[in-house]
Design a protein around this motif. Structure first.
Motif, mmCIF file in Angstrom:
data_model
loop_
_atom_site.group_PDB
_atom_site.id
_atom_site.type_symbol
_atom_site.label_atom_id
_atom_site.label_comp_id
_atom_site.label_asym_id
_atom_site.label_seq_id
_atom_site.Cartn_x
_atom_site.Cartn_y
_atom_site.Cartn_z
ATOM 1 N N VAL A 38 55.196 34.329 20.492
ATOM 2 C CA VAL A 38 56.330 34.228 20.983
ATOM 3 C C VAL A 38 57.123 33.163 20.049
ATOM 4 O O VAL A 38 58.357 33.167 19.983
ATOM 5 N N ASN A 39 56.442 32.410 19.358
ATOM 6 C CA ASN A 39 57.142 31.500 18.399
ATOM 7 C C ASN A 39 57.734 32.181 16.942
ATOM 8 O O ASN A 39 58.253 31.536 16.299
ATOM 9 N N SER A 40 57.574 33.638 16.845
ATOM 10 C CA SER A 40 58.545 34.249 15.965
ATOM 11 C C SER A 40 59.654 34.794 16.650
ATOM 12 O O SER A 40 60.266 35.729 15.709
ATOM 13 N N TRP A 41 59.698 34.701 17.854
ATOM 14 C CA TRP A 41 61.173 34.958 18.530
ATOM 15 C C TRP A 41 62.558 34.445 17.747
ATOM 16 O O TRP A 41 62.363 33.442 17.162
ATOM 17 N N HIS A 42 63.513 35.346 17.587
ATOM 18 C CA HIS A 42 64.598 34.932 16.741
ATOM 19 C C HIS A 42 65.782 35.520 17.396
ATOM 20 O O HIS A 42 65.733 36.901 17.829
ATOM 21 N N ASP A 43 66.768 35.245 17.317
ATOM 22 C CA ASP A 43 68.141 35.612 17.550
ATOM 23 C C ASP A 43 69.112 35.745 15.963
ATOM 24 O O ASP A 43 69.516 34.569 16.032
ATOM 25 N N ALA A 44 68.976 36.739 15.527
ATOM 26 C CA ALA A 44 69.641 36.688 14.212
ATOM 27 C C ALA A 44 71.243 36.441 13.970
ATOM 28 O O ALA A 44 71.671 35.548 13.425
ATOM 29 N N GLU A 45 71.637 36.906 15.157
ATOM 30 C CA GLU A 45 73.059 36.737 15.234
ATOM 31 C C GLU A 45 73.467 35.240 15.577
ATOM 32 O O GLU A 45 74.267 34.690 14.860
ATOM 33 N N LYS A 46 72.904 34.683 16.326
ATOM 34 C CA LYS A 46 73.064 33.169 16.603
ATOM 35 C C LYS A 46 72.243 32.285 15.715
ATOM 36 O O LYS A 46 72.501 31.103 16.039
ATOM 37 N N ARG A 47 71.456 33.007 14.797
ATOM 38 C CA ARG A 47 70.637 32.061 13.761
ATOM 39 C C ARG A 47 69.616 31.107 14.684
ATOM 40 O O ARG A 47 69.783 29.854 14.256
ATOM 41 N N LEU A 48 69.247 31.657 15.704
ATOM 42 C CA LEU A 48 68.133 30.556 16.593
ATOM 43 C C LEU A 48 66.960 31.186 16.291
ATOM 44 O O LEU A 48 66.423 32.201 16.341
ATOM 45 N N ASP A 49 65.894 30.006 16.255
ATOM 46 C CA ASP A 49 64.575 30.273 16.296
ATOM 47 C C ASP A 49 63.951 30.108 17.831
ATOM 48 O O ASP A 49 64.703 29.689 18.600
ATOM 49 N N PHE A 50 62.724 29.794 17.857
ATOM 50 C CA PHE A 50 62.157 30.012 19.085
ATOM 51 C C PHE A 50 62.295 28.515 19.654
ATOM 52 O O PHE A 50 62.601 28.294 21.070
ATOM 53 N N GLY A 82 64.857 26.630 19.507
ATOM 54 C CA GLY A 82 66.287 26.968 19.873
ATOM 55 C C GLY A 82 66.273 27.465 21.098
ATOM 56 O O GLY A 82 67.122 27.191 22.122
ATOM 57 N N LEU A 83 65.750 28.828 21.470
ATOM 58 C CA LEU A 83 65.552 29.240 22.734
ATOM 59 C C LEU A 83 64.723 28.289 23.845
ATOM 60 O O LEU A 83 65.380 28.404 24.943
ATOM 61 N N LEU A 84 63.792 27.722 23.397
ATOM 62 C CA LEU A 84 63.117 26.985 24.393
ATOM 63 C C LEU A 84 64.068 25.757 24.841
ATOM 64 O O LEU A 84 64.059 25.492 26.026
ATOM 65 N N GLU A 85 64.651 25.204 23.993
ATOM 66 C CA GLU A 85 65.663 24.164 24.406
ATOM 67 C C GLU A 85 66.752 24.757 25.318
ATOM 68 O O GLU A 85 67.153 24.003 26.182
ATOM 69 N N GLY A 86 67.351 25.850 24.871
ATOM 70 C CA GLY A 86 68.422 26.394 25.582
ATOM 71 C C GLY A 86 67.870 26.579 27.078
ATOM 72 O O GLY A 86 68.730 26.225 28.114
ATOM 73 N N VAL A 87 66.885 27.152 27.172
ATOM 74 C CA VAL A 87 66.351 27.560 28.606
ATOM 75 C C VAL A 87 66.109 26.239 29.212
ATOM 76 O O VAL A 87 66.336 26.329 30.544
ATOM 77 N N SER A 88 65.524 25.265 28.562
ATOM 78 C CA SER A 88 65.021 24.074 29.385
ATOM 79 C C SER A 88 66.266 23.329 29.944
ATOM 80 O O SER A 88 66.530 22.898 31.078
ATOM 81 N N ILE A 89 67.411 23.594 29.013
ATOM 82 C CA ILE A 89 68.870 22.927 29.514
ATOM 83 C C ILE A 89 69.345 23.805 30.557
ATOM 84 O O ILE A 89 70.032 23.090 31.441
ATOM 85 N N ALA A 90 69.276 25.025 30.375
ATOM 86 C CA ALA A 90 69.797 25.985 31.417
ATOM 87 C C ALA A 90 69.264 25.712 32.866
ATOM 88 O O ALA A 90 69.959 25.984 34.034
ATOM 89 N N ALA A 91 67.828 25.491 32.931
ATOM 90 C CA ALA A 91 67.110 25.611 34.123
ATOM 91 C C ALA A 91 66.502 23.968 34.266
ATOM 92 O O ALA A 91 65.060 23.994 34.253
#
Ligand code: SAM
Ligand code: SF4
Length: 439
Positions: A204-216, A218-227
């Motif tokens: 899971v920690n190789s998750w990435h969003d190339a367009e948004k230039r985010l790594d895992f 960044g995702l974890l932080e975004g999810v944590s803030i959203a919920a």
């Protein structure tokens, strides 16, 4: 296409990813008018969502298929399909060993299932096993089995080549679900009343969003803030990819559980090299030290394999010593089984005798039990936050829940219900469960 309200039942084997896939398959079938059956005996269609990671999961699949053979003999119109990882690399054997199976469908082809079922009377032995590098099933709203805790796959496949592992063969190349979609899905789960989400990926920690230039991180932080009112978990992290920035996010955000599952497999650097894990024993210990620097109370759990190819007694002892050095909170422990199609199956001798593998595994299990018992007993007297998940198996006057560190706690329910978060004073412990009283 019409399903004429045919009912289906799915047996699910293996990991959380397969459980999540079953929820996706259920959504795809319900969307086409099929109805879930209460049990296998009542179903018109029986699907087996298979796991190929270890030999014994495949054996259990074989046992259920053997039972189904008799059922199909008595009821010719029964439809039987095998889904998931096993048919992906055992195509020929599936139909030769189990000729009564109507179709086999790999992990990237579930969208075709309703059509395959509809055609299965006319077209026998259908196989859909194409890899689809784009398929993430994003946009399909899974039919979830629970109401409190949800699994959310954020990526599929794996780009690693661990010598023992069949996952890259069965699930293909890695692909990630985009940031916006994951965040929207977590927000929707929160709005639907879910209290916890586990983000899933084989690595899971190789998750990435190339367009948004985010790594895992960044995702974890975004999810944590959203919920912010939800507990956030994630699995599985690969030791070579766990970054300090990720650990800092876990430390900084109160709703991200302080539990990291970090499979080490072996305590011997030679074994790790042979397993192609991409790190040494020392590098693993450095990662543990880094985690503990930022999150001193983090629970760390792992996966261990006993008796991998050419493992010596001394190397086995190194696994035991690593377990003591790290003090894993708990572990999933296995003895090595050869998986066709893997690098080890082609290149390494499976030369540790079965009895030795089993004895080494038992030593690993015994040691883990004693480490866990000691750790769990250390919680006695403490007050911990628990998310109540269900009634306990023993009594409806007790609930079972989990701490942020993923420890199971059984406690007298009082006024509480599953879904509540509450404080529990710990009064007792075994090597696997805490007991306590709500405060
Ligand atoms: N992606 C995760 C990682 O790299 O740590 C693990 C995924 S794998 C599905 C789950 C666990 O099954 C592995 O960590 C390993 O301990 C075990 N496993 C995989 N292949 C195995 C084999 N051939 N024999 C025994 N155990 C195996
Ligand atoms: Fe298998 Fe290794 Fe990928 Fe985990 S990281 S799924 S063990 S190949």
């Amino acid at each position: 296409m019409t399903s004429m309200s045919q009912s289906f039942y799915i047996h699910t084997f293996g990991c959380q990813m397969n459980q999540a896939d079953t929820e996706i398959v259920t959504a795809l079938l319900v969307g086409e008018g099929f109805v879930p059956a209460a049990d296998e005996a009542a179903a018109d269609i029986v699907l087996l969502n298979s796991c190929a990671v270890r030999e014994n999961a495949e054996e259990r699949l074989g046992n259920i298929l053997t039972q189904l053979k008799g059922r199909k003999r008595r009821r010719k119109e029964l439809i039987i399909g095998v889904l998931g990882c096993v048919p992906q690399f055992e195509r020929e054997r599936m139909f030769s060993d189990y000729p009564f199976v109507d179709f086999i469908v790999g992990p990237d082809n579930y969208r075709e299932l309703p059509g395959i079922i509809a055609n299965s009377r006319e077209q026998k032995r259908l196989a859909r096993l194409d890899y689809d590098q784009q398929e993430t099933y994003a946009g399909i709203d899974p039919v979830r089995t629970g109401t409190i805790s949800a699994f959310l796959p954020v990526m599929r496949g794996c780009n690693n080549h661990c010598a023992f592992c069949v996952v890259p063969v069965t699930r293909g190349r890695e692909r990630s679900v985009g940031f916006e979609r994951v965040v929207a899905e977590v927000a929707a789960l929160a709005a639907a009343g879910f209290r916890e989400v586990t983000l899933l990926g084989q690595n899971v920690n190789s998750w990435h969003d190339a367009e948004k230039r985010l790594d895992f991180a960044g995702l974890l932080e975004g999810v944590s803030i959203a919920a912010p009112q939800m507990r956030i978990r994630f699995t599985t992290s690969h030791p070579k990819d766990i970054s300090e920035s990720l650990v800092k996010v876990i430390a900084a955000r109160a709703n991200i559980c302080n539990h990291i599952h970090l499979p080490v497999q072996s305590g011997s650097s030679r074994m790790l090299d042979l397993m192609k894990r991409g790190h040494t024993r020392e590098e693993y210990l450095d990662r543990i030290a880094m985690i503990r620097r930022h999150i001193p109370d983090a629970a760390i759990t792992t996966d261990l394999i006993a008796g991998f190819c050419t493992e010596t007694e001394e190397e086995h002892q190194q696994t035991l010593s690593l377990m003591e050095e790290v003090g894993f909170d708990s572990s999933f422990m296995f003895h090595y089984s050869v998986r066709p199609g893997t690098w080890a199956a082609r290149n390494l001798p499976d030369d540790v005798p079965e009895a030795v593998k089993k004895r080494r595994l038992q030593e690993i299990i015994d040691l883990q039990n004693s480490i866990s018992r000691e750790k769990y007993q250390g919680d006695i007297g403490q007050t911990v936050e628990v998310l109540a998940e269900s009634e306990s198996k023993r009594s409806s006057s007790q609930l079972m829940g989990r701490t942020m560190t993923n420890r199971a706690v059984v406690f007298s329910r009082g006024e509480c219900n599953p879904g509540d978060t509450l404080l529990v004073k710990i009064t007792g412990a075994t090597s696997a469960t805490l007991t306590g009283e709500a405060v």
